[in-house]
Design a protein around this motif. Sequence first.
Motif, PDB file in Angstrom:
ATOM      1  N   ARG A 210     114.266  56.750 -35.002  1.00 57.00           N
ATOM      2  CA  ARG A 210     115.168  55.511 -34.571  1.00 57.00           C
ATOM      3  C   ARG A 210     114.790  54.314 -35.110  1.00 57.00           C
ATOM      4  O   ARG A 210     115.493  53.355 -35.428  1.00 57.00           O
ATOM      5  CB  ARG A 210     114.544  55.516 -33.109  1.00 57.00           C
ATOM      6  CG  ARG A 210     115.453  54.559 -32.232  1.00 57.00           C
ATOM      7  CD  ARG A 210     115.165  54.796 -30.756  1.00 57.00           C
ATOM      8  NE  ARG A 210     115.708  56.318 -30.325  1.00 57.00           N
ATOM      9  CZ  ARG A 210     116.611  56.560 -29.919  1.00 57.00           C
ATOM     10  NH1 ARG A 210     117.840  55.870 -29.960  1.00 57.00           N
ATOM     11  NH2 ARG A 210     116.852  58.008 -29.556  1.00 57.00           N
ATOM     12  N   ARG A 211     113.432  54.027 -35.830  1.00 52.51           N
ATOM     13  CA  ARG A 211     113.035  52.788 -36.360  1.00 52.51           C
ATOM     14  C   ARG A 211     112.513  53.117 -37.686  1.00 52.51           C
ATOM     15  O   ARG A 211     111.238  52.964 -37.850  1.00 52.51           O
ATOM     16  CB  ARG A 211     112.127  52.195 -35.530  1.00 52.51           C
ATOM     17  CG  ARG A 211     112.531  51.471 -34.279  1.00 52.51           C
ATOM     18  CD  ARG A 211     113.647  50.419 -34.475  1.00 52.51           C
ATOM     19  NE  ARG A 211     113.037  49.304 -35.285  1.00 52.51           N
ATOM     20  CZ  ARG A 211     112.353  48.343 -34.617  1.00 52.51           C
ATOM     21  NH1 ARG A 211     112.476  48.301 -33.430  1.00 52.51           N
ATOM     22  NH2 ARG A 211     111.782  47.416 -35.421  1.00 52.51           N
ATOM     23  N   PRO A 212     113.268  53.429 -38.728  1.00 53.48           N
ATOM     24  CA  PRO A 212     112.636  53.444 -40.058  1.00 53.48           C
ATOM     25  C   PRO A 212     112.029  52.350 -40.700  1.00 53.48           C
ATOM     26  O   PRO A 212     111.484  52.402 -41.537  1.00 53.48           O
ATOM     27  CB  PRO A 212     114.107  54.170 -40.809  1.00 53.48           C
ATOM     28  CG  PRO A 212     115.324  53.565 -40.268  1.00 53.48           C
ATOM     29  CD  PRO A 212     114.694  53.674 -38.978  1.00 53.48           C
ATOM     30  N   ASP A 213     112.468  51.292 -39.982  1.00 46.94           N
ATOM     31  CA  ASP A 213     111.587  49.832 -40.685  1.00 46.94           C
ATOM     32  C   ASP A 213     110.482  49.570 -40.156  1.00 46.94           C
ATOM     33  O   ASP A 213     109.638  48.800 -40.828  1.00 46.94           O
ATOM     34  CB  ASP A 213     112.720  48.883 -40.030  1.00 46.94           C
ATOM     35  CG  ASP A 213     112.614  48.604 -38.705  1.00 46.94           C
ATOM     36  OD1 ASP A 213     113.287  49.574 -37.835  1.00 46.94           O
ATOM     37  OD2 ASP A 213     112.288  47.571 -38.226  1.00 46.94           O
ATOM     38  N   VAL A 214     109.879  50.412 -39.166  1.00 45.59           N
ATOM     39  CA  VAL A 214     108.606  50.197 -38.829  1.00 45.59           C
ATOM     40  C   VAL A 214     107.476  50.472 -39.647  1.00 45.59           C
ATOM     41  O   VAL A 214     107.711  51.437 -40.333  1.00 45.59           O
ATOM     42  CB  VAL A 214     108.545  51.225 -37.551  1.00 45.59           C
ATOM     43  CG1 VAL A 214     106.837  50.955 -37.023  1.00 45.59           C
ATOM     44  CG2 VAL A 214     109.278  50.347 -36.388  1.00 45.59           C
ATOM     45  N   THR A 215     106.446  49.733 -39.739  1.00 45.66           N
ATOM     46  CA  THR A 215     105.105  50.080 -40.591  1.00 45.66           C
ATOM     47  C   THR A 215     104.198  50.952 -39.641  1.00 45.66           C
ATOM     48  O   THR A 215     103.908  50.471 -38.556  1.00 45.66           O
ATOM     49  CB  THR A 215     104.565  48.851 -41.024  1.00 45.66           C
ATOM     50  OG1 THR A 215     105.356  48.084 -41.739  1.00 45.66           O
ATOM     51  CG2 THR A 215     103.234  49.066 -41.770  1.00 45.66           C
ATOM     52  N   VAL A 216     103.883  52.098 -40.180  1.00 43.11           N
ATOM     53  CA  VAL A 216     103.111  53.045 -39.466  1.00 43.11           C
ATOM     54  C   VAL A 216     101.531  52.908 -40.231  1.00 43.11           C
ATOM     55  O   VAL A 216     101.599  53.163 -41.308  1.00 43.11           O
ATOM     56  CB  VAL A 216     103.728  54.318 -39.407  1.00 43.11           C
ATOM     57  CG1 VAL A 216     102.653  55.376 -38.576  1.00 43.11           C
ATOM     58  CG2 VAL A 216     105.057  54.398 -38.484  1.00 43.11           C
ATOM     59  N   VAL A 217     100.669  52.659 -39.468  1.00 37.06           N
ATOM     60  CA  VAL A 217      99.303  52.855 -39.903  1.00 37.06           C
ATOM     61  C   VAL A 217      98.549  53.845 -39.290  1.00 37.06           C
ATOM     62  O   VAL A 217      98.407  53.981 -37.951  1.00 37.06           O
ATOM     63  CB  VAL A 217      98.381  51.472 -39.781  1.00 37.06           C
ATOM     64  CG1 VAL A 217      97.050  51.634 -40.127  1.00 37.06           C
ATOM     65  CG2 VAL A 217      99.159  50.177 -40.253  1.00 37.06           C
ATOM     66  N   ALA A 218      98.094  54.914 -40.114  1.00 37.42           N
ATOM     67  CA  ALA A 218      97.604  56.251 -39.537  1.00 37.42           C
ATOM     68  C   ALA A 218      96.102  56.309 -39.513  1.00 37.42           C
ATOM     69  O   ALA A 218      95.387  55.631 -40.554  1.00 37.42           O
ATOM     70  CB  ALA A 218      98.009  57.310 -40.501  1.00 37.42           C
ATOM     71  N   ARG A 219      95.497  56.224 -38.305  1.00 40.25           N
ATOM     72  CA  ARG A 219      94.186  56.186 -38.024  1.00 40.25           C
ATOM     73  C   ARG A 219      93.608  57.358 -37.159  1.00 40.25           C
ATOM     74  O   ARG A 219      93.327  57.128 -35.998  1.00 40.25           O
ATOM     75  CB  ARG A 219      93.634  54.874 -37.424  1.00 40.25           C
ATOM     76  CG  ARG A 219      93.764  53.700 -38.508  1.00 40.25           C
ATOM     77  CD  ARG A 219      92.538  53.853 -39.687  1.00 40.25           C
ATOM     78  NE  ARG A 219      92.695  52.661 -40.431  1.00 40.25           N
ATOM     79  CZ  ARG A 219      93.227  52.474 -41.328  1.00 40.25           C
ATOM     80  NH1 ARG A 219      94.309  53.473 -41.769  1.00 40.25           N
ATOM     81  NH2 ARG A 219      93.391  51.204 -42.079  1.00 40.25           N
ATOM     82  N   PRO A 220      93.835  58.501 -37.391  1.00 42.21           N
ATOM     83  CA  PRO A 220      93.479  59.820 -36.583  1.00 42.21           C
ATOM     84  C   PRO A 220      91.967  59.601 -36.377  1.00 42.21           C
ATOM     85  O   PRO A 220      91.040  59.166 -37.080  1.00 42.21           O
ATOM     86  CB  PRO A 220      93.731  61.073 -37.584  1.00 42.21           C
ATOM     87  CG  PRO A 220      93.866  60.522 -38.897  1.00 42.21           C
ATOM     88  CD  PRO A 220      94.441  59.234 -38.751  1.00 42.21           C
ATOM     89  N   VAL A 221      91.596  59.938 -35.177  1.00 41.58           N
ATOM     90  CA  VAL A 221      90.231  59.786 -34.788  1.00 41.58           C
ATOM     91  C   VAL A 221      89.822  61.033 -34.055  1.00 41.58           C
ATOM     92  O   VAL A 221      90.407  62.035 -33.919  1.00 41.58           O
ATOM     93  CB  VAL A 221      90.136  58.705 -33.606  1.00 41.58           C
ATOM     94  CG1 VAL A 221      90.699  57.273 -34.187  1.00 41.58           C
ATOM     95  CG2 VAL A 221      91.187  58.855 -32.476  1.00 41.58           C
ATOM     96  N   ALA A 222      88.411  60.928 -33.488  1.00 41.58           N
ATOM     97  CA  ALA A 222      87.730  62.183 -32.950  1.00 41.58           C
ATOM     98  C   ALA A 222      86.808  61.778 -32.221  1.00 41.58           C
ATOM     99  O   ALA A 222      86.442  60.350 -32.488  1.00 41.58           O
ATOM    100  CB  ALA A 222      87.125  63.157 -34.003  1.00 41.58           C
ATOM    101  N   ASP A 223      85.890  62.396 -31.357  1.00 43.03           N
ATOM    102  CA  ASP A 223      84.846  62.051 -30.433  1.00 43.03           C
ATOM    103  C   ASP A 223      83.408  62.850 -30.950  1.00 43.03           C
ATOM    104  O   ASP A 223      82.675  62.690 -30.077  1.00 43.03           O
ATOM    105  CB  ASP A 223      85.304  62.096 -29.143  1.00 43.03           C
ATOM    106  CG  ASP A 223      85.647  63.701 -28.740  1.00 43.03           C
ATOM    107  OD1 ASP A 223      85.282  64.555 -29.537  1.00 43.03           O
ATOM    108  OD2 ASP A 223      86.153  63.974 -27.584  1.00 43.03           O
TER     109      ASP A 223
END
Length: 385
Positions: A31-44
């Motif tokens: 829907r929004r190909p213009d969006v900048t996505v920053v990936a920061r997968p996390v864990a505990d």
Amino acid sequence: MTTLVLAPDKFKGSLTAPEVVDALTAGIRLRRPDVTVVARPVADGGEGTLDAFLAAGFVAVPAMAAGPWDTRRHTTRIAVRGSTAVVEMAASIGGAPRRDNPLTATTLGVGHLVRHALDMGCTDIILALGGSVSTDGGAGMLQTLGAVLQTHRGRPLPLAYNAIANAASLDLTDLDPRLSRTAFTLAADVTNPLLGASGAAAVFSPQKGATPAQVVLLENRLRRWGELVNAATNTDMTSAPGAGSAGGTGFGAMAVLGARFRRGVDVVRDVVQLDDAVAGATLVVTGEGCLDTQSLHGKAPMGVAECARAQRVPVIAVAGTVRLDRRQARAAGFSATYALTDVEPNRAAAMSRAADLVTMIGDRIAERHLGPQPTLTSLRRVEAS
């Protein structure tokens, strides 16, 4: 510019955290190909912690370690960057509990992984203490590293699951000398003490298959282990926060290795530089397999929500199942929650279709929280103003 930070934990049994990020990204960009996505997968600190560190630039290094019920070694891995290594307990002694052997699981394999990190020259070791099936107080880990449990006659006991039960003393003379030059950090999501009603045996061993009678036996073993360690180290860490983590491994690591306890999500948050990523973001999306009241106590989504709230960035949670009501979710800092089971009520089907469902939810998030894609005309108007 619209910037989204995607910082989910794993969806246990279906998707790793990086896979959740990929599925969300696919849906958002429909829907929004213009969006900048920053990936920061996390864990505990539990299963999936290695994946979060690997996504942050650490390198996977193969290692051999014993499993929880025998001394035979199998191939697993640690994560390394520079002089820092990450040892995930679940990678060596995790897995499904075996109800016929709740008393016999050992942490020998964790010691093997620590030794491998030492052999690589690492001087900063993070112990991710989640997902274990053991309740040996870290005795097996320390035996692998040179600690010797002795009988009343001063004879060393073998590397075995019942060493605590038969030990009369603990000798640390032959402990690996490299340990004294190494900084240890415990990454865990629980702050329980070693002993008592909120201790490792009482709270966690039933989850690992222990019967009420076996819980009592394990409590007695840990109490004895505590006495041996206290006498050998001239310390008492039995009541320290986190001592009961991973079946008491936190206690053994703090008392003997001088490890420092930190909430697992905070350790990961620092390494993946989550605060820097969130600064200036439009929206943050986090999540895990099941978002419930336990999530409110040190789980990864709460750490992400705290980070976002501190910078006044709205945060949304996506989960396989959401068991928080709207009031609880709002109080936790989530402006909205989305559950895979709202799309596919059958839990087994939701797990098997998790990637597709997360993509669908990513599309909904883009529609409801980001609005339509800016047109070329509107962009020119913004530039002109």
